[in-house]
Design a protein around this motif. Sequence first.
Motif, PDB file in Angstrom:
ATOM      1  N   GLN A 116      45.650  16.820  -0.774  1.00  0.00           N
ATOM      2  CA  GLN A 116      45.258  15.564   0.023  1.00  0.00           C
ATOM      3  C   GLN A 116      44.027  15.547   0.882  1.00  0.00           C
ATOM      4  OE1 GLN A 116      48.697  14.011   1.774  1.00  0.00           O
ATOM      5  NE2 GLN A 116      49.964  15.458   0.659  1.00  0.00           N
ATOM      6  N   GLY A 117      43.270  16.809   0.902  1.00  0.00           N
ATOM      7  CA  GLY A 117      42.120  16.687   2.050  1.00  0.00           C
ATOM      8  C   GLY A 117      42.176  16.616   3.161  1.00  0.00           C
ATOM      9  N   VAL A 118      43.477  16.864   3.886  1.00  0.00           N
ATOM     10  CA  VAL A 118      43.656  16.758   5.162  1.00  0.00           C
ATOM     11  C   VAL A 118      43.098  17.848   5.881  1.00  0.00           C
ATOM     12  CG1 VAL A 118      45.558  16.702   6.926  1.00  0.00           C
ATOM     13  CG2 VAL A 118      45.629  15.683   4.607  1.00  0.00           C
ATOM     14  N   THR A 119      42.914  18.990   5.554  1.00  0.00           N
ATOM     15  CA  THR A 119      42.333  20.159   6.198  1.00  0.00           C
ATOM     16  C   THR A 119      40.872  20.095   6.104  1.00  0.00           C
ATOM     17  OG1 THR A 119      43.966  21.643   5.288  1.00  0.00           O
ATOM     18  CG2 THR A 119      41.968  22.758   6.267  1.00  0.00           C
ATOM     19  N   ALA A 120      40.399  19.451   5.054  1.00  0.00           N
ATOM     20  CA  ALA A 120      38.810  19.071   5.095  1.00  0.00           C
ATOM     21  C   ALA A 120      38.558  18.037   6.044  1.00  0.00           C
ATOM     22  CB  ALA A 120      38.529  18.619   3.654  1.00  0.00           C
ATOM     23  N   ALA A 121      39.397  16.955   6.370  1.00  0.00           N
ATOM     24  CA  ALA A 121      39.057  15.946   7.361  1.00  0.00           C
ATOM     25  C   ALA A 121      39.073  16.730   8.856  1.00  0.00           C
ATOM     26  CB  ALA A 121      40.001  14.870   7.081  1.00  0.00           C
ATOM     27  N   PHE A 122      40.200  17.697   8.828  1.00  0.00           N
ATOM     28  CA  PHE A 122      40.355  18.378   9.973  1.00  0.00           C
ATOM     29  C   PHE A 122      39.070  19.242  10.566  1.00  0.00           C
ATOM     30  CE2 PHE A 122      42.021  22.478  11.937  1.00  0.00           C
ATOM     31  CZ  PHE A 122      42.284  21.900  13.116  1.00  0.00           C
ATOM     32  N   ASN A 123      38.664  19.811   9.543  1.00  0.00           N
ATOM     33  CA  ASN A 123      37.339  20.724   9.642  1.00  0.00           C
ATOM     34  C   ASN A 123      36.045  19.618  10.092  1.00  0.00           C
ATOM     35  OD1 ASN A 123      35.842  22.727   9.701  1.00  0.00           O
ATOM     36  ND2 ASN A 123      35.754  23.326   7.495  1.00  0.00           N
ATOM     37  N   LEU A 124      36.202  18.762   9.012  1.00  0.00           N
ATOM     38  CA  LEU A 124      34.823  17.624   9.512  1.00  0.00           C
ATOM     39  C   LEU A 124      34.967  16.892  10.698  1.00  0.00           C
ATOM     40  CD1 LEU A 124      34.512  16.481   5.928  1.00  0.00           C
ATOM     41  CD2 LEU A 124      32.748  17.561   7.160  1.00  0.00           C
ATOM     42  N   ASN A 125      36.181  16.930  11.457  1.00  0.00           N
ATOM     43  CA  ASN A 125      36.450  16.141  12.550  1.00  0.00           C
ATOM     44  C   ASN A 125      35.638  16.523  13.815  1.00  0.00           C
ATOM     45  OD1 ASN A 125      37.888  14.108  14.475  1.00  0.00           O
ATOM     46  ND2 ASN A 125      38.684  15.930  15.296  1.00  0.00           N
ATOM     47  N   VAL A 126      35.500  18.052  13.660  1.00  0.00           N
ATOM     48  CA  VAL A 126      34.622  18.777  14.901  1.00  0.00           C
ATOM     49  C   VAL A 126      33.133  18.222  14.886  1.00  0.00           C
ATOM     50  CG1 VAL A 126      33.566  20.556  13.576  1.00  0.00           C
ATOM     51  CG2 VAL A 126      34.529  20.847  15.861  1.00  0.00           C
ATOM     52  N   LEU A 127      32.755  17.847  13.847  1.00  0.00           N
ATOM     53  CA  LEU A 127      31.456  17.047  13.701  1.00  0.00           C
ATOM     54  C   LEU A 127      31.396  15.488  14.396  1.00  0.00           C
ATOM     55  CD1 LEU A 127      29.767  18.418  10.487  1.00  0.00           C
ATOM     56  CD2 LEU A 127      29.870  19.515  12.698  1.00  0.00           C
ATOM     57  N   ALA A 128      32.530  14.860  14.014  1.00  0.00           N
ATOM     58  CA  ALA A 128      32.794  13.711  14.385  1.00  0.00           C
ATOM     59  C   ALA A 128      32.971  13.605  15.887  1.00  0.00           C
ATOM     60  CB  ALA A 128      33.804  13.108  13.876  1.00  0.00           C
ATOM     61  N   ARG A 129      33.663  14.682  16.495  1.00  0.00           N
ATOM     62  CA  ARG A 129      34.016  14.694  18.030  1.00  0.00           C
ATOM     63  C   ARG A 129      32.642  14.844  18.503  1.00  0.00           C
ATOM     64  NH1 ARG A 129      37.460  19.203  21.092  1.00  0.00           N
ATOM     65  NH2 ARG A 129      37.213  18.323  23.175  1.00  0.00           N
ATOM     66  N   ALA A 130      31.819  15.827  18.015  1.00  0.00           N
ATOM     67  CA  ALA A 130      30.603  16.052  18.758  1.00  0.00           C
ATOM     68  C   ALA A 130      29.619  14.855  18.714  1.00  0.00           C
ATOM     69  CB  ALA A 130      29.712  17.149  17.923  1.00  0.00           C
ATOM     70  N   ASN A 131      29.632  14.066  17.738  1.00  0.00           N
ATOM     71  CA  ASN A 131      28.945  12.562  17.801  1.00  0.00           C
ATOM     72  C   ASN A 131      29.400  11.648  18.925  1.00  0.00           C
ATOM     73  OD1 ASN A 131      27.316  13.536  15.551  1.00  0.00           O
ATOM     74  ND2 ASN A 131      28.319  12.205  14.072  1.00  0.00           N
ATOM     75  N   ARG A 132      30.866  11.943  19.093  1.00  0.00           N
ATOM     76  CA  ARG A 132      31.598  10.751  19.978  1.00  0.00           C
ATOM     77  C   ARG A 132      30.981  11.520  21.454  1.00  0.00           C
ATOM     78  NH1 ARG A 132      35.909  11.367  16.195  1.00  0.00           N
ATOM     79  NH2 ARG A 132      36.820  12.844  17.722  1.00  0.00           N
ATOM     80  N   GLU A 133      31.360  12.826  21.520  1.00  0.00           N
ATOM     81  CA  GLU A 133      31.465  13.092  22.841  1.00  0.00           C
ATOM     82  C   GLU A 133      30.182  13.615  23.501  1.00  0.00           C
ATOM     83  OE1 GLU A 133      34.663  15.889  23.392  1.00  0.00           O
ATOM     84  OE2 GLU A 133      36.109  14.543  22.598  1.00  0.00           O
TER      85      GLU A 133
END
Length: 317
Positions: A206-223
């Motif tokens: 389902q690609g959930v682990t991929a989304a979890f991994n990529l979220n760290v970059l999204a978090r860096a963009n946000r924060e």
Amino acid sequence: MPFAAETAMPEPFLSDMVRALAAAPHSLSPKYFYDEQGSRLFDRICELPEYYPTRCEMSVLRACAPDIARHIGCDAEIVEYGAGSLHKIRPILDALDGPARYLPIDISGEHLGASARALQEAYPEEVLVIPIVGDYTEDLALPACPPRVKRRIGFFPGSTLGNMHPAEALRFLRMLRGQLRGGALLLGVDLIKDPAILHAAYNDSQGVTAAFNLNVLARANRELGTDFDLDAYAHCAFYNAPEHRVEMHLMCRRPQEIHLDGRCFRMSQGDTLHTENSYKFTIGGLRTLASEAGFVPATVWTDPDRMFSLHWLEARG
């Protein structure tokens, strides 16, 4: 209203991200996965059919909870490191007779507060819940034990110890040995198994682990105000058999420039940001590591297929 939680020092996300981008190879601690969105994604991972660790560990906790409760005894304080959604403590609380209080520690404050409130509402008379927001890998100052507490029991489930390099794991266990002196640690670790099972667990369909991994970059963009192009990175996870660990990376698909804190960092095609290791253990190897840290290994519980293990480690005074 959110559940009140004690808060430790803020995490050094900015300095660690600068260090990760400046170094070669690039590597970032997995603790930064767990913002609110990352915590929700990890909860989804734990429900995936391919992701066996949570399912196996929960089966061991449910089956062995009466025996674990006998080891803990009455009037104990339980400190859970990296508590997440507080699901794994429930079989233990159901089996215990009169726990004094429960201190869940997690880095994601909003998620921890909501989970702690739900747990306190579910066990209003049985146990006092005192959540602590902070980085449990550091030597946090825990609240003093009230007179009722006979001893302090650590609970570190989920094989999170496997996210640490062996030297870091030894240092961390020695730190816990000091915090739990006179008590014990209930530790969960994943066991070495067929690499095909490991590959599927970290590369779900389902690609959930991929989304979890990529979220760290999204978090860096946000924060942090970085400008990572998430479409330029691919989730990559594999079992490194000689090192007995699954590695997770974010691989750069094309050259990138990332701006952070007034600096420009470059990643070339094929470069990776190493986001997590997940070491797998033998029972004997874990017991040796615990002994080196000053614990006295005792009871071991596993599922019938020996996929996962829970270890009772005495922290004698």
